[in-house]
Design a protein around this motif. Sequence first.
Motif, PDB file in Angstrom:
ATOM      1  N   VAL A  57       1.672   7.569  -6.328  1.00  0.00           N
ATOM      2  CA  VAL A  57       0.606   8.352  -6.402  1.00  0.00           C
ATOM      3  C   VAL A  57       1.329   9.691  -6.011  1.00  0.00           C
ATOM      4  CG1 VAL A  57      -1.638   9.383  -5.775  1.00  0.00           C
ATOM      5  CG2 VAL A  57      -1.246   7.080  -6.163  1.00  0.00           C
TER       6      VAL A  57
ATOM      7  N   LYS B  86      -8.074  11.480  -3.500  1.00  0.00           N
ATOM      8  CA  LYS B  86      -7.672  10.095  -3.423  1.00  0.00           C
ATOM      9  C   LYS B  86      -6.380  10.097  -2.229  1.00  0.00           C
ATOM     10  CE  LYS B  86      -6.820   5.877  -5.828  1.00  0.00           C
ATOM     11  NZ  LYS B  86      -6.639   5.330  -7.063  1.00  0.00           N
ATOM     12  N   LEU B  87      -5.354  10.874  -2.561  1.00  0.00           N
ATOM     13  CA  LEU B  87      -3.936  10.777  -1.864  1.00  0.00           C
ATOM     14  C   LEU B  87      -4.397  11.188  -0.504  1.00  0.00           C
ATOM     15  CD1 LEU B  87      -0.866  10.356  -2.063  1.00  0.00           C
ATOM     16  CD2 LEU B  87      -0.639  12.770  -2.284  1.00  0.00           C
TER      17      LEU B  87
ATOM     18  N   MET C   2       0.818  -1.179  -0.067  1.00  0.00           N
ATOM     19  CA  MET C   2       0.062  -0.191   0.035  1.00  0.00           C
ATOM     20  C   MET C   2       0.910   1.251   0.009  1.00  0.00           C
ATOM     21  SD  MET C   2      -3.342   0.769   1.774  1.00  0.00           S
ATOM     22  CE  MET C   2      -4.395   2.138   2.003  1.00  0.00           C
ATOM     23  N   HIS C   3       2.080   1.166   0.897  1.00  0.00           N
ATOM     24  CA  HIS C   3       2.950   2.456   0.749  1.00  0.00           C
ATOM     25  C   HIS C   3       3.517   2.623  -0.633  1.00  0.00           C
ATOM     26  CE1 HIS C   3       2.627   2.506   5.163  1.00  0.00           C
ATOM     27  NE2 HIS C   3       2.949   3.545   4.994  1.00  0.00           N
TER      28      HIS C   3
ATOM     29  N   PRO D 218      10.863  25.440  17.878  1.00  0.00           N
ATOM     30  CA  PRO D 218      12.215  25.930  17.592  1.00  0.00           C
ATOM     31  C   PRO D 218      12.609  27.067  18.210  1.00  0.00           C
ATOM     32  CG  PRO D 218      10.521  26.632  15.900  1.00  0.00           C
ATOM     33  CD  PRO D 218       9.855  25.555  16.809  1.00  0.00           C
TER      34      PRO D 218
ATOM     35  N   PHE E  85       4.169  28.320  21.052  1.00  0.00           N
ATOM     36  CA  PHE E  85       5.095  29.140  21.787  1.00  0.00           C
ATOM     37  C   PHE E  85       5.457  28.606  23.128  1.00  0.00           C
ATOM     38  CE2 PHE E  85       6.391  32.794  18.532  1.00  0.00           C
ATOM     39  CZ  PHE E  85       5.059  32.164  17.571  1.00  0.00           C
TER      40      PHE E  85
ATOM     41  N   LYS F 276      -8.262  16.296 -13.086  1.00  0.00           N
ATOM     42  CA  LYS F 276      -7.606  15.168 -12.686  1.00  0.00           C
ATOM     43  C   LYS F 276      -6.764  15.339 -11.356  1.00  0.00           C
ATOM     44  CE  LYS F 276      -4.461  11.614 -14.629  1.00  0.00           C
ATOM     45  NZ  LYS F 276      -3.728  11.271 -15.723  1.00  0.00           N
ATOM     46  N   ILE F 277      -6.191  16.378 -11.520  1.00  0.00           N
ATOM     47  CA  ILE F 277      -5.129  16.557 -10.333  1.00  0.00           C
ATOM     48  C   ILE F 277      -6.149  16.699  -9.201  1.00  0.00           C
ATOM     49  CG2 ILE F 277      -3.675  18.401  -9.019  1.00  0.00           C
ATOM     50  CD1 ILE F 277      -2.753  19.148 -11.919  1.00  0.00           C
TER      51      ILE F 277
ATOM     52  N   MET G 288      -7.314  18.986 -17.091  1.00  0.00           N
ATOM     53  CA  MET G 288      -5.997  18.537 -16.314  1.00  0.00           C
ATOM     54  C   MET G 288      -6.200  18.797 -15.006  1.00  0.00           C
ATOM     55  SD  MET G 288      -2.372  18.416 -17.629  1.00  0.00           S
ATOM     56  CE  MET G 288      -0.749  18.200 -16.754  1.00  0.00           C
TER      57      MET G 288
ATOM     58  N   LEU H 112       1.745  13.204  -8.409  1.00  0.00           N
ATOM     59  CA  LEU H 112       1.197  14.496  -7.807  1.00  0.00           C
ATOM     60  C   LEU H 112       2.017  15.578  -8.076  1.00  0.00           C
ATOM     61  CD1 LEU H 112      -1.704  15.643  -6.968  1.00  0.00           C
ATOM     62  CD2 LEU H 112      -0.877  15.196  -4.592  1.00  0.00           C
TER      63      LEU H 112
ATOM     64  N   VAL I 294      -6.907  13.116  -8.274  1.00  0.00           N
ATOM     65  CA  VAL I 294      -5.563  12.480  -7.522  1.00  0.00           C
ATOM     66  C   VAL I 294      -5.309  12.897  -6.053  1.00  0.00           C
ATOM     67  CG1 VAL I 294      -3.140  11.881  -7.803  1.00  0.00           C
ATOM     68  CG2 VAL I 294      -4.805  11.811 -10.034  1.00  0.00           C
ATOM     69  N   ALA I 295      -5.417  14.195  -5.978  1.00  0.00           N
ATOM     70  CA  ALA I 295      -5.140  14.748  -4.866  1.00  0.00           C
ATOM     71  C   ALA I 295      -5.968  14.169  -3.616  1.00  0.00           C
ATOM     72  CB  ALA I 295      -4.879  16.266  -4.960  1.00  0.00           C
TER      73      ALA I 295
ATOM     74  N   GLU J 291       0.672  27.279  15.902  1.00  0.00           N
ATOM     75  CA  GLU J 291       2.223  27.671  16.309  1.00  0.00           C
ATOM     76  C   GLU J 291       2.370  27.569  17.673  1.00  0.00           C
ATOM     77  OE1 GLU J 291       5.298  29.640  13.896  1.00  0.00           O
ATOM     78  OE2 GLU J 291       3.431  30.921  13.495  1.00  0.00           O
TER      79      GLU J 291
ATOM     80  N   ARG K 126      19.344  32.041  16.801  1.00  0.00           N
ATOM     81  CA  ARG K 126      20.053  31.658  15.830  1.00  0.00           C
ATOM     82  C   ARG K 126      20.781  32.112  15.044  1.00  0.00           C
ATOM     83  NH1 ARG K 126      17.071  26.760  13.808  1.00  0.00           N
ATOM     84  NH2 ARG K 126      15.321  27.935  14.234  1.00  0.00           N
TER      85      ARG K 126
ATOM     86  N   LEU L 218      -2.421  30.700  17.334  1.00  0.00           N
ATOM     87  CA  LEU L 218      -1.129  30.611  18.096  1.00  0.00           C
ATOM     88  C   LEU L 218      -1.499  30.134  19.639  1.00  0.00           C
ATOM     89  CD1 LEU L 218      -0.083  34.420  17.476  1.00  0.00           C
ATOM     90  CD2 LEU L 218       0.957  32.387  16.418  1.00  0.00           C
TER      91      LEU L 218
ATOM     92  N   VAL M 280      -3.757   6.323   6.884  1.00  0.00           N
ATOM     93  CA  VAL M 280      -2.459   5.682   7.104  1.00  0.00           C
ATOM     94  C   VAL M 280      -1.860   6.573   8.069  1.00  0.00           C
ATOM     95  CG1 VAL M 280      -0.176   4.968   6.412  1.00  0.00           C
ATOM     96  CG2 VAL M 280      -2.393   4.582   4.810  1.00  0.00           C
TER      97      VAL M 280
ATOM     98  N   ILE N 211       1.023   4.833  -2.502  1.00  0.00           N
ATOM     99  CA  ILE N 211       1.019   6.090  -2.220  1.00  0.00           C
ATOM    100  C   ILE N 211       2.123   6.733  -2.629  1.00  0.00           C
ATOM    101  CG2 ILE N 211       1.015   7.464  -0.060  1.00  0.00           C
ATOM    102  CD1 ILE N 211      -0.391   5.393   1.326  1.00  0.00           C
TER     103      ILE N 211
ATOM    104  N   VAL O 192      -6.194   8.496   1.448  1.00  0.00           N
ATOM    105  CA  VAL O 192      -5.302   7.521   1.784  1.00  0.00           C
ATOM    106  C   VAL O 192      -4.428   7.702   2.903  1.00  0.00           C
ATOM    107  CG1 VAL O 192      -3.579   5.836   1.156  1.00  0.00           C
ATOM    108  CG2 VAL O 192      -5.582   6.509  -0.516  1.00  0.00           C
TER     109      VAL O 192
ATOM    110  N   VAL P  73       3.051  16.592 -11.503  1.00  0.00           N
ATOM    111  CA  VAL P  73       2.062  17.240 -11.960  1.00  0.00           C
ATOM    112  C   VAL P  73       1.925  18.892 -11.504  1.00  0.00           C
ATOM    113  CG1 VAL P  73      -0.188  17.585 -12.394  1.00  0.00           C
ATOM    114  CG2 VAL P  73       1.079  15.301 -12.831  1.00  0.00           C
TER     115      VAL P  73
END
Lengths: 338, 338
Positions: free
Chosen positions: A8, B11-12, A1-2, B205, B184, B4-5, B1, A12, B8-9, B182, A252, B64, B19, A5, B15, A15
């Motif tokens: 895909v 679906k990704l 499965m990984h 950080p 702090f 489709k992106i 196009m 992505l 796909v996006a 974020e 820093r 914040l 996971v 991913i 998933v 694109v």
Amino acid sequence: MHGKIHRVATKLFVVCALVAGHRVFAADPLPSWNDGATKSAIISFVEKVTTPGNKDFVQLADRLATFDNDGTLWCEQPMYFQMMFAFDRIRETAKDHPDWEDKEPFKAVLADNLASFGETGQKGLLEVIEVTHTGMSVEQFHGIVRNWMHTARHPRFHRPYDQLTYQPMHELLVYLRSKQFETFIVSGGGIEFMRPWIPDVYGIPTQQIVGSSGVVKYEVHDGKPELLKEPKVNFIDDGAGKPVGINQFIGRRPVMAFGNSDGDREMLEWTTEGEPDKHLPGFALIVHHTDAVREYAYDRDSKIGRLDKAWDEGVKKGWTIVDMKNDWKVIFPPESAK
Amino acid sequence: MHGKIHRVATKLFVVCALVAGHRVFAADPLPSWNDGATKSAIISFVEKVTTPGNKDFVQLADRLATFDNDGTLWCEQPMYFQMMFAFDRIRETAKDHPDWEDKEPFKAVLADNLASFGETGQKGLLEVIEVTHTGMSVEQFHGIVRNWMHTARHPRFHRPYDQLTYQPMHELLVYLRSKQFETFIVSGGGIEFMRPWIPDVYGIPTQQIVGSSGVVKYEVHDGKPELLKEPKVNFIDDGAGKPVGINQFIGRRPVMAFGNSDGDREMLEWTTEGEPDKHLPGFALIVHHTDAVREYAYDRDSKIGRLDKAWDEGVKKGWTIVDMKNDWKVIFPPESAK
């Protein structure tokens, strides 16, 4: 499965990169900069520190870049814009202060007599800052600054002051952020003067703006908490104060620093030579104002943004020096940009 | 196009969400917190401000959250850990200072006589801070702190001090960051004492650590620039200093704030009631130390981390108050965690 991913995700990414401008960056991340040594120096440093495997590769967490504001990201002539703001405020509020007509430094400001104002020195300057910048809440002051940005116009360019920013530097900010640099302002200007407009104009959030400040006091009146601006200097983020401000706010050393005057010298020095044990590379750049036609030309003899000692040190140490006239295709963003 | 992106996006995203732990968070983002009113209050506030369409929805840029450190993210007993560090440093360097044997406050420290040390008051405290925290570069000081963190052990728990952080609060930091907050630190502790270890321990950080500080000076010796810690107080980030520190470093009001003592009262008040014109919601939480068996139990009468006025204000105003004994399943991370 990984595995799926990953496939895909790769697809992505490719694109999106094509569509969202990655290819444009690969072609020219700095379109308003003329090709030449200056532009090459910037790009080759950035490529070097962001290419895995390069001996100068810098981890994401260490990618910090600090920018002076006055004269580096926006114009600072004929006078620091924060002083133009203060003078406008003196004029606007003069009707409530009839004594100002005969009292320096206000008399000089009201008479548009910069020479007389200059004679009042540091004391006159602090008095003007006190009456225009203190005695109110931080929130009220932000409102006054926002209103001024909407209404005031630059005497020569007749545009709002926050449109007199440098287009090539905007591109540099975007380019560095696309390479996962965190971009900070480290300016001698007032922190509360910058915060109301910088996030929208440069895409830099308030917590990444370091500047000079007055003392602020927390008080509760009628159950309502307020932060009040007191007439007392807290911190001057200029000269040797810049590495100190960087240390205090960021904690820093930056990897890249950008300035234009002697007030930036120590920041540029600290960025290229500080903390030797860490072995982080450092890049310093000075914007040299050489374009009297499109903007202004000034350096060693200027009272505003004097560039003298920092220039000498930069030449000696190989810092990158921008020749505004020859390195920049355009100075300001197009009028329609805002 | 683009269609489709988008497909796909989508679906990704689905998933990856399944996971990568989105489902786990949906089940329980705070596994070390017992179910009950405290945990519910946190989660329902976070859900409310991060759900698009909710009337209290908060934009990404305004998310914040500020955390006190001593007593809120890590233990502060039997004494602030920074003081444990300072006392250890006095003991370690005493051989170079034979006069300390007869000189307060050092005599009291070397004799482990906390009562005598207490009698030396603010003056004694500042003298100990001066000899242990100043007269060296920031970089040297960081090295000393790092070394102490590796070698020193807490007198009761016999673990390195940076392992005596609160597991439930670690989960809260991760949870808030997963919701694009974020995070702090806003601590009364010294900024240079915190910066060497907080990034690794809390994932925060250096530029998101606000704290008390001494004056730092930029100097160049033999061409090598250094930041030197001077024996002079710069800023105390405690009590009414916390909203001031938040304003100076962050420049905006937090949406959530977390503390445990009267030193946090003004920060919690500012977070829930400050800047009324912005209409941002505000959430305040107090960690009440009620667990003498697993940690410590103290509040109104404690010299360290006194919780008295902030408790009263919190009860009156409906702030969320953590009962450590009953709300937390575990206190510290497992020993193997580091």
